[in-house]
Design a protein around this motif. Sequence first.
Motif, PDB file in Angstrom:
ATOM      1  N   ASP A  65      11.596  53.551   5.594  1.00  0.00           N
ATOM      2  CA  ASP A  65      12.673  53.758   5.812  1.00  0.00           C
ATOM      3  C   ASP A  65      13.444  55.099   6.171  1.00  0.00           C
ATOM      4  OD1 ASP A  65      13.665  51.122   5.006  1.00  0.00           O
ATOM      5  OD2 ASP A  65      13.552  51.657   2.671  1.00  0.00           O
ATOM      6  N   GLN A  66      12.263  56.035   5.767  1.00  0.00           N
ATOM      7  CA  GLN A  66      12.785  57.418   6.293  1.00  0.00           C
ATOM      8  C   GLN A  66      11.494  57.993   7.003  1.00  0.00           C
ATOM      9  OE1 GLN A  66      15.252  59.113   5.079  1.00  0.00           O
ATOM     10  NE2 GLN A  66      16.117  57.213   4.038  1.00  0.00           N
ATOM     11  N   VAL A  67      11.871  59.115   7.819  1.00  0.00           N
ATOM     12  CA  VAL A  67      10.911  59.442   8.883  1.00  0.00           C
ATOM     13  C   VAL A  67       9.602  60.227   7.840  1.00  0.00           C
ATOM     14  CG1 VAL A  67      10.332  60.782  10.630  1.00  0.00           C
ATOM     15  CG2 VAL A  67      12.310  59.453  10.653  1.00  0.00           C
ATOM     16  N   THR A 110      10.993  55.928  12.868  1.00  0.00           N
ATOM     17  CA  THR A 110      10.363  56.033  11.502  1.00  0.00           C
ATOM     18  C   THR A 110       8.846  55.810  11.550  1.00  0.00           C
ATOM     19  OG1 THR A 110      11.030  53.982  10.679  1.00  0.00           O
ATOM     20  CG2 THR A 110      12.842  55.614  10.612  1.00  0.00           C
TER      21      THR A 110
END
Length: 262
Positions: free
Chosen positions: A230-232, A29
């Motif tokens: 938390d997210q790519v 990420t």
Amino acid sequence: MDPAAPLLFFDSGVGGLSVLGPTRALLPTAPIVYAADSAAFPYGTRSEDEIAERVPELLRRLVEAYRPRLAVIACNTASTIALDHARAALDLPLVGTVPAIKPAAEQSKSRVIGVLGTPATVRQPYVDDLAARFAADCTVIRHGSPELVQLAEDKLAGEAVSVDAVRAAIAQMTEAPGAGGMDVMVLACTHFPLLADEIAAAFPGIAQVDGGPGIARRVAHLTTGQPWPDQVPPGTAVFTAPPRPSLYRALEGFGLAVIEGI
């Protein structure tokens, strides 16, 4: 540390993607900025003075624009010539890329290894030092191949690259005096792992070693404990001259969805 602070990867072209790939595997990420000095590509045929002056200044501009937490010079030529200059000019962790002569020597049974890079890289005193320190009991055959750099760029742009063309670009090294029995080839240009399949087909008896996985581990170590999104997030690719549009699909495959200029 801001979780959005990116990792900056820098190369003259798309070769540094072979370093970005294993880093993505360890830090999935991590925000990424990939910068290619396409206006000066290829570095391997340029003078040492030009590279030593150009690379730190361009990195300084990139650091000011993108505020990375760490920068990787994902280019053997730029690292062997300009790494110390860049470290003196920048106030952030900076990881260089050097020929993987030590692991090649550790792996070789025949004690004959090849160092395949750009003309600028293979003539550097830094390579002399690595060979003396880690491969003193080996015959080390060096070869600079600007043709192979262009073939890697062509492949990433979706063009067909033949095994015969790759073989021809490397043959001078494998046919050099003393090269008989070569069993390990150091891919001393980050472009060359992008042609790993073609090189293996051309020289099936010679193992390949490159620095990408080791650099990825170093980046992961230097950022241990730092926060990540938390997210790519979508990665950014930055070019100093407009890239070939046919490269866009390959860049997207590495998570680089935003294309910018500098």
